[in-house]
Structures are given as structure tokens and as C-alpha cells.
Design a protein around this motif. Structure first.
Motif, PDB file in Angstrom:
ATOM      1  N   PRO A  69      30.760  -8.886 124.419  1.00 15.35           N
ATOM      2  CA  PRO A  69      31.705  -7.963 123.776  1.00 15.35           C
ATOM      3  C   PRO A  69      32.050  -8.434 122.369  1.00 15.35           C
ATOM      4  O   PRO A  69      32.086  -9.636 122.082  1.00 15.35           O
ATOM      5  CB  PRO A  69      32.926  -8.028 124.698  1.00 15.35           C
ATOM      6  CG  PRO A  69      32.854  -9.384 125.335  1.00 15.35           C
ATOM      7  CD  PRO A  69      31.387  -9.691 125.488  1.00 15.35           C
ATOM      8  N   ILE A  70      32.282  -7.491 121.473  1.00 13.11           N
ATOM      9  CA  ILE A  70      32.755  -7.810 120.133  1.00 13.11           C
ATOM     10  C   ILE A  70      34.269  -7.672 120.147  1.00 13.11           C
ATOM     11  O   ILE A  70      34.811  -6.570 120.165  1.00 13.11           O
ATOM     12  CB  ILE A  70      32.141  -6.867 119.081  1.00 13.11           C
ATOM     13  CG1 ILE A  70      30.629  -7.029 119.057  1.00 13.11           C
ATOM     14  CG2 ILE A  70      32.732  -7.152 117.694  1.00 13.11           C
ATOM     15  CD1 ILE A  70      29.925  -6.041 118.137  1.00 13.11           C
ATOM     16  N   ASP A  71      34.956  -8.794 120.185  1.00 14.21           N
ATOM     17  CA  ASP A  71      36.416  -8.774 120.253  1.00 14.21           C
ATOM     18  C   ASP A  71      37.068  -9.476 119.068  1.00 14.21           C
ATOM     19  O   ASP A  71      38.269  -9.679 119.037  1.00 14.21           O
ATOM     20  CB  ASP A  71      36.910  -9.378 121.565  1.00 14.21           C
ATOM     21  CG  ASP A  71      36.332 -10.761 121.823  1.00 14.21           C
ATOM     22  OD1 ASP A  71      35.748 -11.352 120.897  1.00 14.21           O
ATOM     23  OD2 ASP A  71      36.460 -11.256 122.965  1.00 14.21           O
ATOM     24  N   GLN A  72      36.241  -9.858 118.068  1.00  8.93           N
ATOM     25  CA  GLN A  72      36.740 -10.406 116.818  1.00  8.93           C
ATOM     26  C   GLN A  72      35.997  -9.712 115.680  1.00  8.93           C
ATOM     27  O   GLN A  72      34.822  -9.362 115.819  1.00  8.93           O
ATOM     28  CB  GLN A  72      36.503 -11.909 116.743  1.00  8.93           C
ATOM     29  CG  GLN A  72      37.204 -12.721 117.814  1.00  8.93           C
ATOM     30  CD  GLN A  72      36.982 -14.210 117.609  1.00  8.93           C
ATOM     31  OE1 GLN A  72      37.514 -14.832 116.696  1.00  8.93           O
ATOM     32  NE2 GLN A  72      36.157 -14.802 118.469  1.00  8.93           N
ATOM     33  N   PRO A  73      36.641  -9.510 114.530  1.00 14.18           N
ATOM     34  CA  PRO A  73      35.997  -8.782 113.433  1.00 14.18           C
ATOM     35  C   PRO A  73      34.724  -9.473 112.939  1.00 14.18           C
ATOM     36  O   PRO A  73      34.672 -10.694 112.795  1.00 14.18           O
ATOM     37  CB  PRO A  73      37.065  -8.763 112.339  1.00 14.18           C
ATOM     38  CG  PRO A  73      38.361  -8.965 113.057  1.00 14.18           C
ATOM     39  CD  PRO A  73      38.044  -9.856 114.218  1.00 14.18           C
ATOM     40  N   ILE A  74      33.705  -8.671 112.698  1.00 14.40           N
ATOM     41  CA  ILE A  74      32.474  -9.119 112.055  1.00 14.40           C
ATOM     42  C   ILE A  74      32.447  -8.499 110.664  1.00 14.40           C
ATOM     43  O   ILE A  74      32.537  -7.278 110.521  1.00 14.40           O
ATOM     44  CB  ILE A  74      31.228  -8.694 112.852  1.00 14.40           C
ATOM     45  CG1 ILE A  74      31.227  -9.357 114.229  1.00 14.40           C
ATOM     46  CG2 ILE A  74      29.950  -9.054 112.091  1.00 14.40           C
ATOM     47  CD1 ILE A  74      30.097  -8.876 115.134  1.00 14.40           C
ATOM     48  N   VAL A  75      32.336  -9.328 109.629  1.00 20.84           N
ATOM     49  CA  VAL A  75      32.414  -8.844 108.251  1.00 20.84           C
ATOM     50  C   VAL A  75      31.039  -8.927 107.597  1.00 20.84           C
ATOM     51  O   VAL A  75      30.389  -9.979 107.618  1.00 20.84           O
ATOM     52  CB  VAL A  75      33.439  -9.653 107.432  1.00 20.84           C
ATOM     53  CG1 VAL A  75      33.432  -9.209 105.967  1.00 20.84           C
ATOM     54  CG2 VAL A  75      34.836  -9.495 108.026  1.00 20.84           C
ATOM     55  N   LEU A  76      30.612  -7.804 107.030  1.00 22.86           N
ATOM     56  CA  LEU A  76      29.369  -7.732 106.266  1.00 22.86           C
ATOM     57  C   LEU A  76      29.745  -7.274 104.862  1.00 22.86           C
ATOM     58  O   LEU A  76      30.386  -6.230 104.695  1.00 22.86           O
ATOM     59  CB  LEU A  76      28.413  -6.733 106.916  1.00 22.86           C
ATOM     60  CG  LEU A  76      27.047  -6.537 106.251  1.00 22.86           C
ATOM     61  CD1 LEU A  76      26.199  -7.798 106.374  1.00 22.86           C
ATOM     62  CD2 LEU A  76      26.321  -5.343 106.863  1.00 22.86           C
TER      63      LEU A  76
END
Length: 307
Positions: A69-76
Motif C-alpha cells: 500500500p502507498i500510505d506515505q507521499p511519493i514526490v516526483l
């Protein structure tokens, strides 16, 4: 700040270089401070290009039999030359792709089982670490330049042309005291290649088509009398369930001092991960779903905001 239509949003991005005032060197300020890591002085970005900041807030990656699961921000973030096909020029002073480590459900016991052919010392080391440090993190790392097409993201094509909005070539680093520091799913030479889109996928079986969502796009005016602003896209969902995932390799912590050759340790531990997770995993058995927000500003406006 007010909202306006997408057509005006494009106008803002495309004419920015022609109307933005000069500014002394410094740091972007005000509404443009979010683009401080953009390579807005890079020749290809400065000449009519744009700065991009994308934050994925939720979603998931399914790799073989394991779902992360993606439960923390991913920054691009970075810069582009065109809103259509363009490489994402790397951020300056910060990672272009910042993906925090994600906890793997079940930890070590969730991604591997000791095999009957394991030597006794390896069995002992495994259960000793499970007892005190079962947690495993998975971190996505880029291995090639990100390719973008924001026109596709905003207007998913329906004419059979390539619908890719963002192409990511990555590897996934698995970390735990038992796995060591060089345990990866995929590699620079054989990466996981994810082609995200906001339209509907056409995956091989057994996966079924899934659909993304272009979200809501508008202009945020920062200086309305001079028609200065940036494009904002909220709540877009990008998807891909047609990609393959290579096997894991490099697993097994030689620092544990086990009386096992490095190559044998890698074979046994990586093999156990691959067996439990189901790697390599063919196209049609994996899924990526990412939902988040994107800001796009003329590089000229970012430069002009320096103070």
C-alpha cells in the motif's frame, strides 16, 4: 486565487516565457516556492519549458502475490521541455523521485519461508532475526530518466496511440537485517518498467482492464492583472497492470558471519523470496495504482519569483 478553464491553463504554461519579467538570482518565492528544486535554469527547461511537482497521496503496488500500500507521499519533481513527450529533467538539490520506505505486509514471514535445503546456521539466523526484527521495508528507486506526457495525462487518447502519461523504470530495494543491503527486485539492467496512464488499460490475462482518472485541472492565478499563474491538477489516478516484474537478487546478509559462500547465500535467500512472492512475475499479474496532485508552472514564472 481563482480557478479557470484548462484552455487558459495551457495558455499560461505556453506563453509564460514571453511575458515573465526578469529577476535576480535567488530562491523561488510565494506560490512558486514549491518549485525551488526545479532545474528552471537548465537550457531545455528555461527555453519555454515548465517545472513539475507531483505528489502521490495514495494507491498501491501489487508485485506478484504481494501488495504494497502507498500510505506515505511519493514526490516526483523536475522540469520538462514540452507538455507532450518530454524527459523529466532531474531536480536540483533534492531527489527527482522521493519514495519513502514502505512496510511490507507480514515482514520477513510475509515474503519468504525457510526452505528444507537451508543449512542449519541459516535457519538459526532467520528465526533469530524474525524474533526481534521481522519488519521489511520496500523502497522504489529510479534507474533511468522518467519520461512524461502531460497531454496524455489530461486527455487520455482513445485512438489507439500510446496512452502513457509517465514511464518509470525502477527497482525495489528490500531491507531487513537478514536480507542485507543489496536485496533488490529488478536492477538497473533489468528494471521494472511501469507505463502509467489515466485512461483504461489493456493488460494480458489474468489481469482485467482497469481505468484511471484525469482528475480536475484548472489554473491558479497568482497575479491576475498580468495573467500569471500555474496549472493545477487534483485527484488524478494513474494506472498500469500490464508490466512484468523481474526476480529478486542480492539477498542475504553476509555481515551475519554465516559459514556460507556469498553466491550460495544469495541463491538460497533470493530464491526463498522469489518463491514466496511469485517472482519473476509475468505481465498481467502485477498492478500499480497511484492517486495524487500535480502542479505545473512556466519556468520563466518560477525564475521571476526569485528573491
Amino acid at each position: 486565487m481563482v480557478k479557470t478553464t484548462l484552455s487558459l491553463a495551457f495558455a499560461v504554461a505556453l506563453i509564460g516565457a514571453a511575458v515573465a519579467p526578469e529577476a535576480a538570482a535567488g530562491t523561488p518565492s510565494g506560490p512558486y516556492a514549491m518549485f525551488k528544486y526545479c532545474p528552471y535554469t537548465h537550457p531545455d527547461v528555461a527555453d519555454g519549458g515548465s517545472c513539475v511537482l507531483n505528489t502521490t497521496r495514495s494507491g498501491m503496488f501489487k508485485i506478484g502475490s504481494t501488495t504494497l500500500p502507498i500510505d506515505q507521499p511519493i514526490v516526483l519533481q523536475g522540469g520538462i521541455k514540452w507538455l507532450s513527450d518530454s524527459p523529466l529533467y532531474e531536480a536540483v538539490g533534492a531527489p527527482t523521485l522521493a519514495a519513502p520506505p514502505a512496510q511490507v505486509p507480514g515482514g520477513l514471514l510475509g515474503i519468504m519461508n525457510p526452505a528444507p535445503n537451508w543449512p542449519g546456521p541459516l535457519w538459526t539466523a532467520f528465526w533469530a532475526i524474525v524474533a526481534v526484527a521481522n519488519g521489511v521495508t520496500a523502497t522504489m528507486e529510479p534507474v533511468d530518466t522518467v519520461q512524461t506526457n502531460f497531454i496524455n495525462a489530461l486527455y487520455p487518447p482513445t485512438d489507439g496511440t500510446d496512452p502513457t502519461a509517465a514511464r518509470l523504470a525502477v527497482r525495489v530495494r528490500l531491507q531487513n537485517p537478514f536480507l542485507g543491503d543489496s536485496c533488490y527486485i529488478g536492477s538497473a539492467q533489468n528494471p521494472i518498467v511501469i507505463k502509467l496512464q489515466t485512461g483504461t488499460t489493456s493488460p494480458p490475462a489474468p489481469n482485467q482492464p482497469i481505468s484511471g482518472n484525469p482528475g480536475e485541472t484548472y489554473t491558479v492565478w497568482t497575479d491576475e492583472p498580468n495573467f500569471i499563474g500555474y496549472i493545477q491538477n487534483d485527484d488524478a489516478t494513474m494506472v498500469d497492470n500490464s508490466f512484468a516484474v523481474p526476480a529478486a537478487s542480492g539477498c542475504g546478509n553476509i555481515a551475519l558471519g554465516l559459514p556460507i559462500l556469498t553466491e550460495v547465500l544469495d541463491t538460497l535467500v533470493s530464491g526463498a523470496v522469489n518463491l514466496k512472492v511469485g517472482l519473476p512475475s509475468a505481465a498481467g499479474k502485477n498492478t500499480a495504482i497511484l492517486t495524487g496532485d500535480t502542479s505545473i508552472a512556466s519556468s520563466a514564472y518560477v525564475l521571476a519569483s526569485e528573491e
